[in-house]
Scaffold this motif. Structure first.
Motif, PDB file in Angstrom:
ATOM      1  N   ALA A   1       0.858  -1.193   0.000  1.00 11.74           N
ATOM      2  CA  ALA A   1       0.000   0.000   0.000  1.00 11.74           C
ATOM      3  C   ALA A   1       0.888   1.234   0.000  1.00 11.74           C
ATOM      4  CB  ALA A   1      -0.934   0.008   1.202  1.00 11.74           C
ATOM      5  N   ASN A   2       0.296   2.375  -0.310  1.00 13.05           N
ATOM      6  CA  ASN A   2       1.018   3.644  -0.320  1.00 13.05           C
ATOM      7  C   ASN A   2       0.353   4.622   0.647  1.00 13.05           C
ATOM      8  OD1 ASN A   2       2.712   2.712  -2.426  1.00 13.05           O
ATOM      9  ND2 ASN A   2       1.159   3.283  -3.932  1.00 13.05           N
ATOM     10  N   GLY A   3       1.147   5.544   1.177  1.00 16.15           N
ATOM     11  CA  GLY A   3       0.581   6.520   2.087  1.00 16.15           C
ATOM     12  C   GLY A   3       1.516   7.686   2.330  1.00 16.15           C
TER      13      GLY A   3
ATOM     14  N   ASN B   1      -4.689   2.854   3.187  1.00 16.24           N
ATOM     15  CA  ASN B   1      -6.014   2.271   2.978  1.00 16.24           C
ATOM     16  C   ASN B   1      -5.868   0.868   2.405  1.00 16.24           C
ATOM     17  OD1 ASN B   1      -7.511   4.591   3.809  1.00 16.24           O
ATOM     18  ND2 ASN B   1      -7.031   5.554   1.856  1.00 16.24           N
ATOM     19  N   ILE B   2      -6.488  -0.108   3.075  1.00 18.99           N
ATOM     20  CA  ILE B   2      -6.403  -1.513   2.675  1.00 18.99           C
ATOM     21  C   ILE B   2      -7.766  -1.981   2.185  1.00 18.99           C
ATOM     22  CG2 ILE B   2      -5.888  -3.855   3.451  1.00 18.99           C
ATOM     23  CD1 ILE B   2      -3.451  -2.037   3.381  1.00 18.99           C
ATOM     24  N   LEU B   3      -7.790  -2.724   1.083  1.00 17.23           N
ATOM     25  CA  LEU B   3      -9.046  -3.230   0.540  1.00 17.23           C
ATOM     26  C   LEU B   3      -9.741  -4.128   1.562  1.00 17.23           C
ATOM     27  CD1 LEU B   3      -7.916  -4.145  -3.089  1.00 17.23           C
ATOM     28  CD2 LEU B   3      -9.351  -2.220  -2.401  1.00 17.23           C
ATOM     29  N   GLU B   4     -11.061  -4.068   1.563  1.00 16.68           N
ATOM     30  CA  GLU B   4     -11.828  -4.858   2.526  1.00 16.68           C
ATOM     31  C   GLU B   4     -11.589  -6.360   2.354  1.00 16.68           C
ATOM     32  OE1 GLU B   4     -16.136  -4.987   1.867  1.00 16.68           O
ATOM     33  OE2 GLU B   4     -15.824  -3.766   0.083  1.00 16.68           O
ATOM     34  N   SER B   5     -11.224  -6.784   1.150  1.00 17.52           N
ATOM     35  CA  SER B   5     -10.949  -8.206   0.915  1.00 17.52           C
ATOM     36  C   SER B   5      -9.648  -8.664   1.557  1.00 17.52           C
ATOM     37  CB  SER B   5     -10.909  -8.484  -0.593  1.00 17.52           C
ATOM     38  OG  SER B   5      -9.897  -7.701  -1.219  1.00 17.52           O
ATOM     39  N   GLU B   6      -8.790  -7.708   1.936  1.00 14.93           N
ATOM     40  CA  GLU B   6      -7.485  -8.060   2.499  1.00 14.93           C
ATOM     41  C   GLU B   6      -7.338  -7.680   3.968  1.00 14.93           C
ATOM     42  OE1 GLU B   6      -4.898  -5.968  -0.243  1.00 14.93           O
ATOM     43  OE2 GLU B   6      -4.499  -7.832  -1.322  1.00 14.93           O
ATOM     44  N   ILE B   7      -8.268  -6.880   4.495  1.00 17.54           N
ATOM     45  CA  ILE B   7      -8.095  -6.347   5.848  1.00 17.54           C
ATOM     46  C   ILE B   7      -8.085  -7.446   6.906  1.00 17.54           C
ATOM     47  CG2 ILE B   7     -10.544  -5.948   6.277  1.00 17.54           C
ATOM     48  CD1 ILE B   7      -7.563  -3.715   7.300  1.00 17.54           C
ATOM     49  N   SER B   8      -8.776  -8.562   6.658  1.00 12.19           N
ATOM     50  CA  SER B   8      -8.807  -9.641   7.647  1.00 12.19           C
ATOM     51  C   SER B   8      -7.445 -10.315   7.817  1.00 12.19           C
ATOM     52  CB  SER B   8      -9.855 -10.686   7.250  1.00 12.19           C
ATOM     53  OG  SER B   8      -9.530 -11.273   5.999  1.00 12.19           O
TER      54      SER B   8
ATOM     55  N   LYS C   1      -0.085  -0.211  13.964  1.00 15.26           N
ATOM     56  CA  LYS C   1      -0.420   0.395  15.261  1.00 15.26           C
ATOM     57  C   LYS C   1      -1.922   0.375  15.524  1.00 15.26           C
ATOM     58  CE  LYS C   1       1.070   3.035  18.790  1.00 15.26           C
ATOM     59  NZ  LYS C   1       2.180   2.705  19.695  1.00 15.26           N
ATOM     60  N   ARG C   2      -2.708   0.738  14.504  1.00 17.51           N
ATOM     61  CA  ARG C   2      -4.159   0.800  14.666  1.00 17.51           C
ATOM     62  C   ARG C   2      -4.854   0.341  13.391  1.00 17.51           C
ATOM     63  NH1 ARG C   2      -2.425   5.537  17.230  1.00 17.51           N
ATOM     64  NH2 ARG C   2      -2.891   5.630  19.471  1.00 17.51           N
ATOM     65  N   ILE C   3      -6.031  -0.263  13.565  1.00 18.07           N
ATOM     66  CA  ILE C   3      -6.875  -0.693  12.445  1.00 18.07           C
ATOM     67  C   ILE C   3      -8.259  -0.118  12.672  1.00 18.07           C
ATOM     68  CG2 ILE C   3      -7.850  -2.640  11.185  1.00 18.07           C
ATOM     69  CD1 ILE C   3      -5.495  -4.321  12.183  1.00 18.07           C
ATOM     70  N   SER C   4      -8.764   0.606  11.691  1.00 16.97           N
ATOM     71  CA  SER C   4     -10.079   1.225  11.832  1.00 16.97           C
ATOM     72  C   SER C   4     -11.160   0.160  12.009  1.00 16.97           C
ATOM     73  CB  SER C   4     -10.392   2.077  10.598  1.00 16.97           C
ATOM     74  OG  SER C   4     -11.696   2.611  10.674  1.00 16.97           O
ATOM     75  N   PRO C   5     -12.190   0.457  12.803  1.00 20.48           N
ATOM     76  CA  PRO C   5     -13.252  -0.530  13.025  1.00 20.48           C
ATOM     77  C   PRO C   5     -14.298  -0.593  11.916  1.00 20.48           C
ATOM     78  CG  PRO C   5     -13.697   1.435  14.311  1.00 20.48           C
ATOM     79  CD  PRO C   5     -12.370   1.664  13.631  1.00 20.48           C
TER      80      PRO C   5
ATOM     81  N   CYS D   1     -10.275   0.090   4.255  1.00 21.12           N
ATOM     82  CA  CYS D   1     -10.198   0.268   5.708  1.00 21.12           C
ATOM     83  C   CYS D   1      -8.903   1.011   6.030  1.00 21.12           C
ATOM     84  CB  CYS D   1     -10.213  -1.089   6.410  1.00 21.12           C
ATOM     85  SG  CYS D   1     -10.149  -1.004   8.208  1.00 21.12           S
ATOM     86  N   LYS D   2      -8.988   1.975   6.935  1.00 20.18           N
ATOM     87  CA  LYS D   2      -7.823   2.775   7.290  1.00 20.18           C
ATOM     88  C   LYS D   2      -6.957   2.020   8.298  1.00 20.18           C
ATOM     89  CE  LYS D   2      -6.454   7.329   9.051  1.00 20.18           C
ATOM     90  NZ  LYS D   2      -6.931   8.631   9.567  1.00 20.18           N
ATOM     91  N   VAL D   3      -5.671   1.949   8.004  1.00 15.75           N
ATOM     92  CA  VAL D   3      -4.694   1.297   8.873  1.00 15.75           C
ATOM     93  C   VAL D   3      -3.578   2.294   9.170  1.00 15.75           C
ATOM     94  CG1 VAL D   3      -2.992  -0.568   9.054  1.00 15.75           C
ATOM     95  CG2 VAL D   3      -5.214  -1.001   7.993  1.00 15.75           C
ATOM     96  N   GLU D   4      -3.154   2.333  10.427  1.00 14.96           N
ATOM     97  CA  GLU D   4      -2.088   3.253  10.838  1.00 14.96           C
ATOM     98  C   GLU D   4      -0.819   2.451  11.145  1.00 14.96           C
ATOM     99  OE1 GLU D   4      -1.354   5.518  14.885  1.00 14.96           O
ATOM    100  OE2 GLU D   4      -2.908   6.562  13.722  1.00 14.96           O
TER     101      GLU D   4
END
Length: 408
Positions: free
Chosen positions: A72-74, A262-269, A294-298, A307-310
């Motif tokens: 991912a990029n950010g 930002n991670i695709l919902e198909s990969e967030i699990s 550090k954090r994964i958005s709910p 899904c937002k990932v920190e």
């Protein structure tokens, strides 16, 4: 009629002549082409093809762990970023910082002119002195009546019952206010709140509050660092007037940095807190950094399905700056004891996957069956074995059994 027949015969005659000429041209052209191929064939020595030696680079097929990663990029940002402002208006008296200053918590950054607030403090202290005199006189003039203390206890109990009645809705707010004021006055006249009454009547309470406000304003004339960090977006000069609430500059804590991706919902699990993250920053080439999730958005953003990932990353050497672009690779799974070859080795011919292995200085064409992969390796299920010398460079023009020379 005879004239028309003559014209028709002439047309047929001309057409026949053109057709014959066309046939002759085709025959000559085909003979010319045949002669060219023959000439070229006579100049090619097919025996010399076996003498060509191709220079190649190889790498061993290995058995190891295949680490599956999600990319991912950010943008990078500071762990803490504070817009510093002043609680009061005033004129800048002294500046102790500049753009890029390293500061520590509680360092004095800016001093405002405090003369106006010092005067306000002195006036408040004078008012306290006057109020204390009034307090003494009032206290001396009030009779000392202790006989109504029992009545005060009754009034306090009545006040508690009134509070309960209001809370459960038994009485209206207006009735509650009226009865409460009445009970408060009765308690005061019993002497139970005599001290509070005298303080308020004499002005001691008001002047004390005024002094505390003046002291607070004097404290606000000193703008200090809330945490260790670096000053940014700074453009102030001494003598400049600032307003309360106005953003003056920014304070960044850059020892720890964050990357929002930002991670695709198909990969967030597949992503868990604490997963190791490999980070590449184009502005800092030839160097890799490592961090962790550090954090994964709910929740999933319904607009883009992500899904937002920190990601957290240490910045002890202060090389990383807020706002830099970053590419991250999040380790999600480790497949142990897999046969691996580098991705550069794979070729596709006739819609089949293959690699070249070096055997006795010859390139051997080997079809392979692929398994999982990451950004660096393919898993090989069939076709090669551990230890094979697999060509990873110089193999695009190879044929089976081409002569090769391995170079480093």
């Amino acid at each position: 009629m005879v004239g028309k027949m003559k014209i028709a015969k002439r047309a047929i005659y001309i057409t026949t002549i053109f057709f014959a000429l066309f046939i002759v041209v085709l025959i000559v052209a085909s003979q010319k082409d045949d002669n060219t191929v023959d000439v070229k064939s006579e100049n090619v020595d097919y025996g010399k093809l076996d003498d060509i030696v191709f220079s190649v680079v190889t790498d061993k097929a290995i058995v190891g762990d295949l680490i599956i990663k999600i990319s991912a990029n950010g943008k990078i940002r500071a762990d803490k970023e504070l817009e510093v402002s002043s609680n009061i208006s005033g004129v800048i008296d002294k500046i102790n910082i500049y753009e890029g200053s390293q500061v520590k918590k509680d360092d004095l950054l800016i001093q405002l002119d405090d003369r106006e607030y010092q005067l306000a403090l002195k006036e408040a202290e004078d008012q306290i002195m006057t109020a204390r005199v009034e307090y003494g006189l009032l206290k001396k003039g009030l009779p000392k009546d202790t006989s109504s203390i029992k009545m005060a206890d009754i009034y306090y109990k009545n006040l508690e019952e009134l509070e309960k009645s209001f809370q459960n809705g038994s009485i209206s707010k207006s009735e509650y206010t009226k009865q409460k004021d009445d009970l408060d006055m009765k308690i005061i006249f019993t002497g139970a709140k005599r001290e509070d009454f005298i303080l308020n009547k004499s002005g001691v309470s008001r002047s004390t509050n005024t002094r505390e406000k003046a002291q607070l304003n004097i404290m606000h004339t000193q703008i200090k660092a809330k945490f260790n960090g670096i000053i940014g977006d700074f453009n102030l000069v001494e003598g400049e007037r600032i307003n309360a609430g106005e953003t003056l500059f920014k304070l960044f804590d850059t020892n720890q940095m964050k990357i929002d991706i930002n991670i695709l919902e198909s990969e967030i699990s597949k992503i868990k807190l604490g997963n190791t993250v490999e980070i590449e920053i184009p502005a800092i080439p030839n160097e890799k950094f490592y961090g962790s999730v550090k954090r994964i958005s709910p929740y999933i953003d319904s607009e883009d399905g992500t899904c937002k990932v920190e990601v957290a990353i240490n910045n002890n050497k202060q090389k990383i700056k807020p706002g830099m672009f970053a590419k991250v690779l999040i380790e999600t799974n480790t497949l142990e004891n897999r046969l691996l070859v580098k991705k550069e080795a794979l070729l596709v011919r006739d819609k089949r996957n293959l690699v070249f292995a070096v055997e006795d200085s010859l390139a051997k064409w080997k079809y392979v069956k692929l398994g999982d992969e990451n950004e660096k390796y393919y898993e090989i299920l069939e076709g090669v074995k551990e230890g094979d010398d697999i060509i990873i460079s110089g193999h695009y023009n190879l044929a089976h059994d081409s002569k090769v020379k391995v170079i480093k």
